[in-house]
Design a protein around this motif. Structure first.
Motif, PDB file in Angstrom:
ATOM      1  N   GLU A 161       4.020  10.143  -7.269  1.00 32.92           N
ATOM      2  CA  GLU A 161       5.078  10.403  -8.151  1.00 32.92           C
ATOM      3  C   GLU A 161       4.263  10.706  -9.863  1.00 32.92           C
ATOM      4  O   GLU A 161       5.041  11.222 -10.509  1.00 32.92           O
ATOM      5  N   ALA A 162       3.454   9.928  -9.931  1.00 36.39           N
ATOM      6  CA  ALA A 162       2.833  10.088 -11.055  1.00 36.39           C
ATOM      7  C   ALA A 162       1.685  10.952 -11.223  1.00 36.39           C
ATOM      8  O   ALA A 162       0.969  10.820 -12.213  1.00 36.39           O
ATOM      9  N   ALA A 204       1.351   4.856 -12.492  1.00 28.20           N
ATOM     10  CA  ALA A 204       2.058   4.574 -11.365  1.00 28.20           C
ATOM     11  C   ALA A 204       2.468   3.158 -11.170  1.00 28.20           C
ATOM     12  O   ALA A 204       3.316   2.605 -10.860  1.00 28.20           O
ATOM     13  N   ALA A 205       1.443   2.323 -12.198  1.00 27.99           N
ATOM     14  CA  ALA A 205       2.032   0.981 -12.236  1.00 27.99           C
ATOM     15  C   ALA A 205       3.281   0.503 -12.999  1.00 27.99           C
ATOM     16  O   ALA A 205       4.045  -0.472 -12.739  1.00 27.99           O
ATOM     17  N   GLU A 206       3.430   1.580 -14.186  1.00 24.17           N
ATOM     18  CA  GLU A 206       4.744   1.242 -14.752  1.00 24.17           C
ATOM     19  C   GLU A 206       5.883   1.494 -13.768  1.00 24.17           C
ATOM     20  O   GLU A 206       6.955   1.132 -13.854  1.00 24.17           O
ATOM     21  N   MET A 213       0.823  -1.379  -0.059  1.00 26.31           N
ATOM     22  CA  MET A 213       0.041   0.003  -0.211  1.00 26.31           C
ATOM     23  C   MET A 213       0.775   1.200  -0.077  1.00 26.31           C
ATOM     24  O   MET A 213       0.645   2.059  -0.699  1.00 26.31           O
ATOM     25  N   LEU A 214       1.800   1.253   0.901  1.00 28.70           N
ATOM     26  CA  LEU A 214       2.635   2.425   0.976  1.00 28.70           C
ATOM     27  C   LEU A 214       3.388   2.685  -0.275  1.00 28.70           C
ATOM     28  O   LEU A 214       3.615   3.766  -0.855  1.00 28.70           O
ATOM     29  N   ASP A 215       3.940   1.556  -1.054  1.00 27.46           N
ATOM     30  CA  ASP A 215       4.421   1.778  -2.400  1.00 27.46           C
ATOM     31  C   ASP A 215       3.678   2.253  -3.424  1.00 27.46           C
ATOM     32  O   ASP A 215       3.925   2.922  -4.336  1.00 27.46           O
ATOM     33  N   CYS A 216       2.451   1.698  -3.340  1.00 28.49           N
ATOM     34  CA  CYS A 216       1.324   2.103  -4.238  1.00 28.49           C
ATOM     35  C   CYS A 216       1.156   3.752  -4.235  1.00 28.49           C
ATOM     36  O   CYS A 216       0.670   4.223  -5.050  1.00 28.49           O
TER      37      CYS A 216
END
Length: 216
Positions: free
Chosen positions: A28-29, A36-38, A19-22
């Motif tokens: 950032e995106a 974001a997925a990329e 979750m934190l990374d997402c």
């Protein structure tokens, strides 16, 4: 920009990343889910999450002794094969984790290990602090929630900033190693011993000491 919980949930379901990374990827995106997925894939975080269901029973128990015996650490880090457990890259990662534990003194591996009793106690302290600062009652609960995130970052190994590179959390470092090595890797447990622990003594900056010794 503000990132809403629904987008974080959607990205997590798409990639399997934490979750934190997402949340960080979305920030950032600028909220763009595809971008974001990329970003997560580029960092190896999505690939690492897909290995989460594999079984990792090999690995090593590493020891780290600091300051001529003043601090001692034992940590168990698991991987899938004995071959990987013997590689220099895996061993170097485990040594970094042992050093992290010596320097940053985490109380827990992950936030899920924090007992309800400990959480209730910490929340009560933070709530009283906010009230004593004169904060309005209606915003105190939100302040406590924000400060609890700081508590996790300081006390849970997986959420701590990596002492060698504070821009990364230990979870980020772990996921990078999973992507690079190609096997599931998990930090299973650790123990940290400090000479005279619990006795009254002067306060030392162990982060600086451990990092200085590592550079010798």
């Amino acid at each position: 920009m503000a990132i809403n919980a629904a987008d974080v949930k959607t990205l997590r379901e798409r990639t399997g990343a934490g979750m934190l990374d997402c949340k960080k990827a979305l920030e950032e995106a600028n909220g763009d889910l595809t971008k974001a997925a990329e970003l997560l894939r580029e960092k190896g975080l999505a690939a690492a999450a897909k290995k989460g269901d594999r079984i990792a029973t090999e690995g090593v128990v590493e020891s780290y002794i600091h300051g001529g015996g003043r601090i001692g650490v034992l940590v168990e880090v698991n991987c899938e094969t004995d071959f990987v457990a013997k590689t220099e890259q895996f061993r170097a990662f485990v040594k970094d984790i042992a050093m992290q534990i010596a320097a940053a003194n985490p109380k827990f591996l992950a936030r899920e290990e924090v007992s309800q009793e400990e959480l209730d106690k910490e929340k009560e302290i933070l709530r009283n602090q906010a009230l004593n600062e004169g904060k309005p009652e209606k915003i105190v609960d939100k302040m406590v929630e924000g400060r609890m995130n700081k508590y996790y970052e300081e006390n849970c190994l997986l959420e701590q900033a990596f002492v060698k590179d504070p821009d990364k959390t230990i979870t980020t470092l772990l996921n990078e190693k999973i992507a690079a090595i190609g096997e599931k890797i998990s930090i299973r447990r650790f123990a940290r011993f400090e000479l005279g622990e619990g006795l009254e003594k002067k306060v030392d900056n162990f982060v600086e000491e451990v990092m200085a010794q590592a550079k010798l």
